[in-house]
Write a protein that holds these residues in place. Structure first.
Motif, mmCIF file in Angstrom:
data_model
loop_
_atom_site.group_PDB
_atom_site.id
_atom_site.type_symbol
_atom_site.label_atom_id
_atom_site.label_comp_id
_atom_site.label_asym_id
_atom_site.label_seq_id
_atom_site.Cartn_x
_atom_site.Cartn_y
_atom_site.Cartn_z
ATOM 1 N N THR A 261 0.789 -1.252 -0.047
ATOM 2 C CA THR A 261 -0.135 -0.080 0.086
ATOM 3 C C THR A 261 0.810 1.222 -0.070
ATOM 4 O OG1 THR A 261 0.079 0.013 2.427
ATOM 5 C CG2 THR A 261 -1.809 -1.256 1.557
ATOM 6 N N LEU A 262 0.256 2.326 -0.441
ATOM 7 C CA LEU A 262 1.006 3.686 -0.593
ATOM 8 C C LEU A 262 0.083 4.525 0.261
ATOM 9 C CD1 LEU A 262 1.938 4.287 -4.368
ATOM 10 C CD2 LEU A 262 3.571 3.598 -2.274
ATOM 11 N N THR A 263 0.861 5.448 1.269
ATOM 12 C CA THR A 263 0.331 6.185 2.174
ATOM 13 C C THR A 263 0.969 7.793 2.054
ATOM 14 O OG1 THR A 263 -0.193 4.756 3.653
ATOM 15 C CG2 THR A 263 -0.458 6.741 4.367
ATOM 16 N N PRO A 264 0.504 8.677 1.470
ATOM 17 C CA PRO A 264 1.301 9.844 1.178
ATOM 18 C C PRO A 264 1.341 10.514 2.752
ATOM 19 C CG PRO A 264 -1.058 10.168 0.438
ATOM 20 C CD PRO A 264 -0.964 8.955 0.804
ATOM 21 N N PHE A 265 2.435 11.359 3.035
ATOM 22 C CA PHE A 265 2.739 12.100 4.329
ATOM 23 C C PHE A 265 3.292 13.289 4.203
ATOM 24 C CE2 PHE A 265 6.364 9.620 3.680
ATOM 25 C CZ PHE A 265 7.518 10.515 4.085
ATOM 26 N N ALA A 266 3.838 13.715 3.152
ATOM 27 C CA ALA A 266 4.400 15.117 3.058
ATOM 28 C C ALA A 266 4.208 15.658 1.705
ATOM 29 C CB ALA A 266 5.768 15.052 3.832
ATOM 30 N N MET A 267 4.177 16.970 1.384
ATOM 31 C CA MET A 267 4.353 17.291 -0.005
ATOM 32 C C MET A 267 5.603 18.553 0.167
ATOM 33 S SD MET A 267 0.800 18.367 -2.041
ATOM 34 C CE MET A 267 -0.068 17.067 -2.844
ATOM 35 N N GLN A 268 6.167 18.699 -1.005
ATOM 36 C CA GLN A 268 7.446 19.609 -0.934
ATOM 37 C C GLN A 268 6.834 21.000 -1.190
ATOM 38 O OE1 GLN A 268 9.932 19.073 -4.344
ATOM 39 N NE2 GLN A 268 11.440 20.770 -3.803
#
Length: 464
Positions: A261-268
Motif C-alpha cells: 500500500t501507498l500512504t502519502p505523508f508530505a508535500m514539497q
C-alpha cells in the motif's frame, strides 16, 4: 474550476495485496514550521508505561526532552506540538476530553489546563499554519462540531457545527483560514471547505461524480497540487489535480503498486506555479518491509528508496531547500533525523545510502527482508532489482493554479539518505490522513472511462 476523473491505464491481473487491519496513528507529529515534534514514548520498565516526548528540530542537532507528569499517560492520548515549544495533549477523562499544555520546567514538566470538551469522540486536526492554534473535530452520527482548543480568548470554544460526519482535515492556505474536510452525508463522502473567518461556512470543494466517494489527502498551498483518493474509476485509486485549474483529476498507474500500500505523508513546499514539479513523499508498506517513495507528476514514476533504520514510519517533512527529513529512533540513537536529498530529475537507479555516523542498531522498519538476491544488492543499484520498472506515462500539458499564496525556495538536487542533524527550517505540507489506505483489488477488469466532467463546487475564497 472543472474537475473530472479520467482513466488512462488498463487493469492488469495480479494477486490481491494484503490490507492493513485498521487505522494507524502517526508515530510522530511535527509542528507546522518544523521547529518541534512530539510523540508518545515508552519507558523501558516492566510495565512499558507511556509518556510525552518533545523533539527539538530547529537547532544544530535534534534532541528529545521527556514531558513526564505525575502518572503515566494512556496510549490513546493525542499530542500536538506548537511553534512556541509547548505541546498540547488531549486526554480522555470519562465522557469528556481534557486539554492541557505541557512544557519543560527545570527538571520537571509544567502543565496548564485549558479546559475540557464534552464529546464521545474528539480528533486533533493537523498542525495549523503558523503553529499558534489547535483545532479538533467532534464527529457524531449526523453532524460534526469544530472546536478551537487553543488560540482563542478563553479555553476551548465551539467554532461551527457542520452537517454530516467529518474526518480528515487539510489546510488550504498559509494563514490557517481555509480547512478542507471529508464529509460523509447521505451515504457518500465528499470534500468540503470551511472558512474559519466566516464562522465555519462550508461549501463543496471536491466532487468527481455524484456517486463517487472523493477524499482529499494532501494539498500544497504554494503550487496548488492536490492529492486525492476516489472510487470514481471503479474502486479506490490515488489521483492528483490542481486547485483552481480546469484540467481533470488524473489517476497515475505508477501510484497503484502491484503489492503493498501507498500512504502519502508530505508535500514539497515552495513550488510556485509548478504543481507538476512538486514532490510527494509516500510510505510504502510491502511484503519485504517499509520503503520510502517519492513521486512528482512530471516524472510519471514512483521512485523507491530504502527507509532509514528506526524510521518513525509515516512521519517526515520537506524543507524549503528541497530536503526530505525523516525522524528515526534506534537503540543507539533515540532521537535522530535522516536527510534525503532527492534529485529533481528522473534517475535510472536509486541514490546510494550513507550513514554518518553509523547507526549500530539500524534496521528496516518492518520485518527484515528474507536473505536472497535483494540483500546482496549494492547501494548504487535500485532497491527493487527483482521487480520491473514502473511504467512511464505520456506527458500531459502542465496545469497551473489560479490560487497562488506566498512563495518559498526552490528544491535542490543531490541524492542519497544521510543520517545527519541540521537546520530544518521548512514549510512542509503534512498529511491529514493518519490511517493507512486500504490496498485496492488487483483482479478487477479494466477501469471504466468517465467522459463527462462534473463541475467542482468551490467554497468562498474571496480573500485569496
Amino acid at each position: 474550476m472543472t474537475i473530472c476523473a479520467t482513466e488512462d491505464a488498463t487493469a492488469r491481473p495480479a494477486e490481491d495485496a494484503a490490507a492493513p487491519g485498521g487505522p494507524q496513528r502517526a508515530a510522530l507529529t511535527i509542528a507546522a514550521d518544523g521547529s518541534y515534534a512530539a510523540r508518545l514514548a515508552r519507558h523501558d520498565d516492566a510495565a512499558g508505561s507511556w509518556f510525552p516526548e518533545r523533539w527539538t528540530l530547529s537547532g544544530p542537532e535534534p534532541y528529545a526532552v521527556p514531558l513526564q507528569g505525575t502518572q503515566p499517560e494512556e496510549p490513546d492520548s493525542a499530542l500536538l506540538p506548537l511553534a512556541d515549544g509547548r505541546v498540547l495533549i488531549l486526554r480522555r477523562v470519562a465522557d469528556r476530553f481534557a486539554v492541557s499544555l505541557l512544557y519543560p520546567a527545570g527538571p520537571g514538566t509544567g502543565e496548564v489546563l485549558l479546559g475540557a470538551v464534552p464529546a464521545p469522540e474528539l480528533t486533533l486536526l493537523p498542525p495549523v499554519p503558523g503553529g499558534k492554534a489547535a483545532y479538533a473535530l467532534a464527529p457524531e452520527a449526523h453532524a460534526t462540531t469544530l472546536w478551537l482548543l487553543h488560540g482563542g480568548a478563553d479555553g476551548p470554544e465551539r467554532i461551527a457545527r457542520i452537517p454530516g460526519r467529518c474526518t480528515g482535515g487539510v489546510w488550504l492556505d498559509r494563514g490557517g483560514r481555509l480547512l478542507a474536510l471529508d464529509r460523509e452525508r447521505d451515504g457518500r463522502t465528499k470534500t468540503v471547505v470551511a472558512d474559519l473567518e466566516r464562522g465555519g461556512e462550508t461549501g463543496l470543494l471536491l466532487q468527481i461524480t455524484e456517486e463517487s466517494n472523493d477524499r482529499l489527502l494532501l494539498a500544497d498551498p504554494d503550487s496548488g497540487l492536490l492529492l486525492v483518493r476516489s472510487d470514481a474509476p471503479g474502486h479506490d485509486r490515488l489521483g492528483w489535480g490542481v486547485l483552481g485549474s480546469s484540467r481533470p483529476v488524473r489517476f497515475p498507474e505508477c501510484l497503484r503498486p502491484a503489492e503493498g500500500t501507498l500512504t502519502p505523508f508530505a508535500m514539497q513546499p515552495g513550488q510556485m506555479l509548478a504543481p507538476e514539479s512538486c514532490a510527494v513523499a509516500f510510505r510504502r508498506d510491502a511484503p519485504n518491509g517499509t520503503w520510502l517513495g517519492v513521486w512528482r507528476p512530471a516524472e510519471r514514476q514512483l521512485r523507491q528508496f530504502p527507509a532509514p533504520g528506526g524510521w518513525l514510519a509515516g512521519a517526515g517533512l520537506w524543507t524549503a531547500g528541497g530536503e526530505l527529513l525523516l525522524p528515526y529512533a534506534t537503540g543507539a540513537e533515540p532521537c535522530g533525523v535522516a536527510r534525503a536529498a532527492v534529485p529533481a530529475l528522473p534517475v535510472q537507479a536509486a541514490p546510494p545510502v550513507r550513514a554518518t555516523p553509523p547507526v549500530e542498531a539500524a534496521r528496516p522498519v518492518a520485518a527484515p527482508r528474507p536473505a536472497g538476491p535483494v540483500e546482496a544488492v549494492e547501494a548504487v543499484e535500485p532497491p527493487f532489482p527483482a521487480e520491473p520498472p514502473q511504467p512511464v506515462e505520456p506527458m500531459d500539458p502542465p496545469v497551473l493554479p489560479m490560487w497562488r499564496p506566498d512563495s518559498g525556495a526552490d528544491a535542490g538536487g543531490g541524492g542519497g539518505i544521510v543520517l545527519d542533524a541540521g537546520e530544518t527550517d521548512n514549510r512542509s505540507t503534512a498529511s491529514a490522513q493518519p490511517q493507512t489506505a486500504l490496498a485496492e483489488p488487483r483482479h478487477l477488469p479494466a477501469h471504466p472511462r468517465l467522459c463527462r466532467p462534473v463541475p467542482l463546487q468551490q467554497a468562498p475564497l474571496a480573500a485569496r
